[in-house]
Motif scaffolding. Structure first.
Motif, PDB file in Angstrom:
ATOM      1  N   GLU A 278     -58.758 -48.044 139.636  1.00  0.00           N
ATOM      2  CA  GLU A 278     -57.388 -47.950 139.123  1.00  0.00           C
ATOM      3  C   GLU A 278     -57.349 -48.198 137.613  1.00  0.00           C
ATOM      4  O   GLU A 278     -56.614 -47.527 136.879  1.00  0.00           O
ATOM      5  N   MET A 279     -58.152 -49.152 137.141  1.00  0.00           N
ATOM      6  CA  MET A 279     -58.207 -49.432 135.708  1.00  0.00           C
ATOM      7  C   MET A 279     -58.918 -48.305 134.954  1.00  0.00           C
ATOM      8  O   MET A 279     -58.506 -47.902 133.866  1.00  0.00           O
ATOM      9  N   PHE A 280     -59.995 -47.803 135.551  1.00  0.00           N
ATOM     10  CA  PHE A 280     -60.830 -46.799 134.897  1.00  0.00           C
ATOM     11  C   PHE A 280     -60.059 -45.511 134.631  1.00  0.00           C
ATOM     12  O   PHE A 280     -60.121 -44.950 133.538  1.00  0.00           O
ATOM     13  N   ILE A 281     -59.320 -45.032 135.626  1.00  0.00           N
ATOM     14  CA  ILE A 281     -58.637 -43.745 135.461  1.00  0.00           C
ATOM     15  C   ILE A 281     -57.431 -43.835 134.519  1.00  0.00           C
ATOM     16  O   ILE A 281     -56.873 -42.813 134.123  1.00  0.00           O
ATOM     17  N   LYS A 282     -57.052 -45.064 134.157  1.00  0.00           N
ATOM     18  CA  LYS A 282     -55.960 -45.236 133.191  1.00  0.00           C
ATOM     19  C   LYS A 282     -56.462 -45.261 131.750  1.00  0.00           C
ATOM     20  O   LYS A 282     -55.671 -45.268 130.811  1.00  0.00           O
ATOM     21  N   GLU A 283     -57.794 -45.259 131.578  1.00  0.00           N
ATOM     22  CA  GLU A 283     -58.369 -45.248 130.236  1.00  0.00           C
ATOM     23  C   GLU A 283     -58.021 -43.931 129.540  1.00  0.00           C
ATOM     24  O   GLU A 283     -57.923 -42.872 130.182  1.00  0.00           O
ATOM     25  N   ASN A 284     -57.873 -43.993 128.224  1.00  0.00           N
ATOM     26  CA  ASN A 284     -57.467 -42.814 127.450  1.00  0.00           C
ATOM     27  C   ASN A 284     -58.412 -41.634 127.612  1.00  0.00           C
ATOM     28  O   ASN A 284     -57.993 -40.487 127.682  1.00  0.00           O
ATOM     29  N   ARG A 349     -66.867 -41.086 129.182  1.00  0.00           N
ATOM     30  CA  ARG A 349     -66.808 -42.535 129.396  1.00  0.00           C
ATOM     31  C   ARG A 349     -67.388 -42.927 130.749  1.00  0.00           C
ATOM     32  O   ARG A 349     -67.193 -42.260 131.753  1.00  0.00           O
ATOM     33  N   MET A 350     -68.097 -44.054 130.738  1.00  0.00           N
ATOM     34  CA  MET A 350     -68.671 -44.608 131.951  1.00  0.00           C
ATOM     35  C   MET A 350     -68.147 -46.018 132.168  1.00  0.00           C
ATOM     36  O   MET A 350     -67.809 -46.718 131.208  1.00  0.00           O
ATOM     37  N   GLY A 351     -68.114 -46.415 133.429  1.00  0.00           N
ATOM     38  CA  GLY A 351     -67.707 -47.767 133.773  1.00  0.00           C
ATOM     39  C   GLY A 351     -68.679 -48.366 134.769  1.00  0.00           C
ATOM     40  O   GLY A 351     -69.213 -47.667 135.638  1.00  0.00           O
ATOM     41  N   LEU A 352     -68.924 -49.658 134.618  1.00  0.00           N
ATOM     42  CA  LEU A 352     -69.733 -50.406 135.578  1.00  0.00           C
ATOM     43  C   LEU A 352     -68.851 -51.490 136.170  1.00  0.00           C
ATOM     44  O   LEU A 352     -68.277 -52.298 135.432  1.00  0.00           O
ATOM     45  N   SER A 353     -68.713 -51.504 137.474  1.00  0.00           N
ATOM     46  CA  SER A 353     -67.934 -52.527 138.149  1.00  0.00           C
ATOM     47  C   SER A 353     -68.906 -53.532 138.755  1.00  0.00           C
ATOM     48  O   SER A 353     -69.814 -53.151 139.501  1.00  0.00           O
ATOM     49  N   MET A 354     -68.724 -54.820 138.419  1.00  0.00           N
ATOM     50  CA  MET A 354     -69.699 -55.818 138.878  1.00  0.00           C
ATOM     51  C   MET A 354     -69.077 -57.197 138.989  1.00  0.00           C
ATOM     52  O   MET A 354     -67.991 -57.466 138.460  1.00  0.00           O
ATOM     53  N   LYS A 381     -78.995 -49.643 124.062  1.00  0.00           N
ATOM     54  CA  LYS A 381     -78.982 -48.517 124.978  1.00  0.00           C
ATOM     55  C   LYS A 381     -77.817 -48.607 125.955  1.00  0.00           C
ATOM     56  O   LYS A 381     -77.271 -47.594 126.388  1.00  0.00           O
ATOM     57  N   LEU A 382     -77.447 -49.836 126.314  1.00  0.00           N
ATOM     58  CA  LEU A 382     -76.392 -50.032 127.309  1.00  0.00           C
ATOM     59  C   LEU A 382     -75.005 -49.850 126.718  1.00  0.00           C
ATOM     60  O   LEU A 382     -74.190 -49.066 127.203  1.00  0.00           O
ATOM     61  N   PHE A 383     -74.711 -50.560 125.632  1.00  0.00           N
ATOM     62  CA  PHE A 383     -73.353 -50.589 125.111  1.00  0.00           C
ATOM     63  C   PHE A 383     -73.103 -49.606 123.974  1.00  0.00           C
ATOM     64  O   PHE A 383     -71.970 -49.458 123.530  1.00  0.00           O
ATOM     65  N   TYR A 384     -74.175 -48.963 123.484  1.00  0.00           N
ATOM     66  CA  TYR A 384     -73.957 -47.938 122.462  1.00  0.00           C
ATOM     67  C   TYR A 384     -73.191 -46.757 123.072  1.00  0.00           C
ATOM     68  O   TYR A 384     -72.407 -46.097 122.403  1.00  0.00           O
ATOM     69  N   LYS A 385     -73.413 -46.535 124.356  1.00  0.00           N
ATOM     70  CA  LYS A 385     -72.701 -45.452 125.045  1.00  0.00           C
ATOM     71  C   LYS A 385     -71.229 -45.837 125.194  1.00  0.00           C
ATOM     72  O   LYS A 385     -70.831 -46.973 124.987  1.00  0.00           O
ATOM     73  N   ASP A 386     -70.431 -44.857 125.568  1.00  0.00           N
ATOM     74  CA  ASP A 386     -69.001 -45.095 125.788  1.00  0.00           C
ATOM     75  C   ASP A 386     -68.846 -45.764 127.152  1.00  0.00           C
ATOM     76  O   ASP A 386     -68.493 -45.131 128.146  1.00  0.00           O
ATOM     77  N   LEU A 387     -69.110 -47.063 127.170  1.00  0.00           N
ATOM     78  CA  LEU A 387     -69.226 -47.804 128.416  1.00  0.00           C
ATOM     79  C   LEU A 387     -68.311 -49.016 128.429  1.00  0.00           C
ATOM     80  O   LEU A 387     -68.112 -49.673 127.400  1.00  0.00           O
ATOM     81  N   ARG A 388     -67.791 -49.321 129.615  1.00  0.00           N
ATOM     82  CA  ARG A 388     -66.993 -50.541 129.786  1.00  0.00           C
ATOM     83  C   ARG A 388     -67.379 -51.200 131.109  1.00  0.00           C
ATOM     84  O   ARG A 388     -67.588 -50.520 132.114  1.00  0.00           O
ATOM     85  N   VAL A 389     -67.470 -52.531 131.080  1.00  0.00           N
ATOM     86  CA  VAL A 389     -67.768 -53.301 132.282  1.00  0.00           C
ATOM     87  C   VAL A 389     -66.465 -53.876 132.828  1.00  0.00           C
ATOM     88  O   VAL A 389     -65.701 -54.525 132.096  1.00  0.00           O
ATOM     89  N   TYR A 390     -66.216 -53.633 134.129  1.00  0.00           N
ATOM     90  CA  TYR A 390     -65.048 -54.191 134.808  1.00  0.00           C
ATOM     91  C   TYR A 390     -65.539 -55.364 135.660  1.00  0.00           C
ATOM     92  O   TYR A 390     -66.322 -55.173 136.594  1.00  0.00           O
ATOM     93  N   VAL A 426     -66.197 -55.635 127.813  1.00  0.00           N
ATOM     94  CA  VAL A 426     -66.103 -56.369 129.081  1.00  0.00           C
ATOM     95  C   VAL A 426     -64.638 -56.712 129.312  1.00  0.00           C
ATOM     96  O   VAL A 426     -64.010 -57.368 128.477  1.00  0.00           O
ATOM     97  N   VAL A 427     -64.084 -56.262 130.437  1.00  0.00           N
ATOM     98  CA  VAL A 427     -62.675 -56.549 130.762  1.00  0.00           C
ATOM     99  C   VAL A 427     -62.586 -57.102 132.174  1.00  0.00           C
ATOM    100  O   VAL A 427     -63.379 -56.740 133.058  1.00  0.00           O
ATOM    101  N   ASP A 428     -61.619 -57.959 132.390  1.00  0.00           N
ATOM    102  CA  ASP A 428     -61.440 -58.588 133.703  1.00  0.00           C
ATOM    103  C   ASP A 428     -60.622 -57.709 134.640  1.00  0.00           C
ATOM    104  O   ASP A 428     -59.691 -57.011 134.220  1.00  0.00           O
ATOM    105  N   ILE A 429     -60.973 -57.761 135.914  1.00  0.00           N
ATOM    106  CA  ILE A 429     -60.151 -57.184 136.966  1.00  0.00           C
ATOM    107  C   ILE A 429     -59.162 -58.268 137.390  1.00  0.00           C
ATOM    108  O   ILE A 429     -59.557 -59.317 137.889  1.00  0.00           O
ATOM    109  N   HIS A 430     -57.890 -58.035 137.159  1.00  0.00           N
ATOM    110  CA  HIS A 430     -56.879 -59.063 137.442  1.00  0.00           C
ATOM    111  C   HIS A 430     -56.193 -58.871 138.795  1.00  0.00           C
ATOM    112  O   HIS A 430     -55.875 -59.832 139.487  1.00  0.00           O
ATOM    113  N   ASP A 431     -55.980 -57.638 139.177  1.00  0.00           N
ATOM    114  CA  ASP A 431     -55.197 -57.365 140.384  1.00  0.00           C
ATOM    115  C   ASP A 431     -56.084 -57.379 141.631  1.00  0.00           C
ATOM    116  O   ASP A 431     -56.080 -56.465 142.445  1.00  0.00           O
ATOM    117  N   TYR A 432     -56.873 -58.446 141.789  1.00  0.00           N
ATOM    118  CA  TYR A 432     -57.790 -58.569 142.917  1.00  0.00           C
ATOM    119  C   TYR A 432     -57.100 -59.269 144.087  1.00  0.00           C
ATOM    120  O   TYR A 432     -55.999 -59.813 143.958  1.00  0.00           O
TER     121      TYR A 432
END
Length: 482
Positions: A278-284, A349-354, A381-390, A426-432
């Motif tokens: 839900e957070m990922f698909i709201k990214e610009n 853009r890529m996202g890693l959920s962990m 190599k990890l964060f140079y890409k268009d990446l976000r950790v949820y 790095v962003v937090d998942i709040h609506d858990y």
């Protein structure tokens, strides 16, 4: 010096030469078929011509290089492409149909027909793209039997077109020989595709078996063998159980990946996926219609006492498939290698959920000692890409929560972590769902194997029922015991 193959710790066996393999096929009076090779010469059929006795085996050989001729023979693909699985299957079906039409069964009652085909693109002049292709065989093992198919996708690793041609010829010979003489041992057939080849020459990243002689072959298990045998770093399969080409699934997609043991998949895993999605698909920069979710299991998570527990793997695969997920089996212990792999196919853009523990591990220097640049090289190599950790929070024993704001990494890594956190990597998942934070796969598994009650409500809807029906993870119900 004769080539040898290791069968066990001390056993070895001689590898038949390519000439011997081709000659054995040629001298079999019943095997009869055609070769259709597009894109890399006619290197496979050349092995059979050079071996001798080919007149009794080869009905026809062709290479429809010109696109107009190729389209006139096999039709035009919807996507106008030529190096595709659909094109290969059209070639195989067309050529088999011609054999059936032109060679009468009355006159040749004992003939077993085959069609071998490949459609490949070798390395370009700029050496920017190394090339890839589809290779397959459609064949019988008895005159009155339906046809069987073996279809594989390859990636060339050599930097010379001539060498790629030769490699393809060797692979094709191994495939044809294995199809006729190792079909009852598909794992050996798979390994023997590399006879007289090196893994530095060729990567096999997709294989599918079908037909009557392979009715008991699970293509997901064969997918696992590709990674286990070092033939590729990662394979992918769809919810229907068939291997799929990663490039086709990931090309130019936004990718959200979840890594886990999924042993079994729990409500926490699915909540983590749903909330991060839900957070990922709201990214610009994220297009929902071009977003692919991947559940990834690393080979290290499949090991039990040093060996891969294949039944355990199959249990996890069934559950993830039942939830409609696409699964990646990889040899990437470190996250940066996973991101590099995705980057071959997309710049989006890529996202890693962990969970919290996974993120803490990412900031552990011991995982990067093999890199000359250490953890800084890995993070580049990890964060140079268009990446976000949820980040999914963790509930502590005292009831407090650990999230990105109070997460503790090694003191030397503290400032580095703050840098990535400040820059929104790095962003937090709040609506858990707070009611499931204490659900852990290992505890669920322990309850299942020990026959305890109460584990069912920890799993997504339908998963507990499937575990009981299929006796997964050692689950024994009264119905099963009866």
């Amino acid at each position: 010096m004769e080539d040898i193959r290791y069968k066990g710790d001390f056993e070895i066996e001689n590898i038949p030469s390519l000439k011997d393999k081709a000659l054995r096929i040629n001298l079999n009076k019943d095997i009869y078929g055609t070769f259709a090779e597009i894109g890399a010469g006619q290197e496979t059929v050349r092995q059979f011509f050079r071996a001798g006795g080919a007149s009794g085996t080869i009905a026809k050989t062709m290479s429809a290089y010109d696109k107009d001729f190729s389209d006139a023979i096999y039709g035009i693909e919807d996507d106008k492409r030529y190096v595709t699985e659909a094109r290969l299957r059209k070639m195989l079906n067309h050529e088999v149909n011609l054999i059936e039409e032109r060679i009468g069964r009355e006159k040749h009652p004992n003939k077993i027909f085959f069609s071998y085909a490949n459609t490949v693109a070798t390395i370009d002049f700029a050496k920017k793209y190394k090339g890839h292709g589809w290779v397959g065989i459609k064949y019988q093992v008895a005159p009155d039997q339906e046809y069987n198919d073996i279809v594989i996708h390859i990636r060339f690793r050599e930097n010379d077109a001539r060498l790629q041609h030769e490699t393809l010829g060797k692979l094709g010979t191994n495939l044809i020989y294995g199809a006729f003489y190792k079909y009852n041992q598909p794992r050996k057939l798979l390994r023997y595709l590399y006879d007289h080849l090196d893994k530095d020459q060729l990567e096999i990243d997709t294989i599918n078996f079908s037909g009557p002689v392979f009715e008991n072959v699970d293509n997901r298990l064969m997918s696992l063998q590709l990674v286990k045998n070092g033939m590729t770093d990662a394979v992918m399969f769809a919810p229907d159980g068939n291997n799929v080409l990663p490039a086709r699934v990931l090309y130019k997609k936004n990718i959200l990946a979840l890594r886990g043991s999924f042993r079994p998949v729990t409500k926490v895993n699915m909540d983590m996926f749903e909330k991060s999605y839900e957070m990922f698909i709201k990214e610009n920069k994220v297009d929902k219609e071009k977003t692919q979710v991947i559940f990834e299991i690393t080979l290290s998570n499949l090991r039990a006492e040093g060996e891969i527990d294949e039944q355990d793997f199959m249990d996890r695969a069934r559950l993830l498939c039942s939830l409609g997920q696409t699964v990646l089996i990889s040899n990437f212990q470190e996250y940066y290698r996973l991101v590099e792999y995705f980057s071959q196919y997309t710049r989006n853009r890529m996202g890693l959920s962990m969970g919290v523990n996974n993120l803490i591990d990412i900031f552990d220097e011991k995982y990067y000692r093999h890199l000359s640049g250490g953890i800084l090289e890995a993070f580049g190599k990890l964060f140079y890409k268009d990446l976000r950790v949820y980040l999914y929070p963790m509930e502590n024993e005292d009831g407090t929560l650990t999230n990105s704001e109070n997460l503790k990494v090694h003191p030397r890594m503290k400032e580095l972590y703050k840098f990535f956190k400040y820059n929104g990597k790095v962003v937090d998942i709040h609506d858990y769902d707070p009611s499931i934070l204490r659900v852990f796969s290992r505890e669920v598994l322990q309850k299942i194997t020990s026959g305890e009650e109460g584990w069912e409500e920890m799993l997504p809807e339908g998963v507990a029922k499937l575990i009981k029906e299929k006796s997964l993870f050692g689950c024994e119900t009264e119905e099963v015991l009866r």
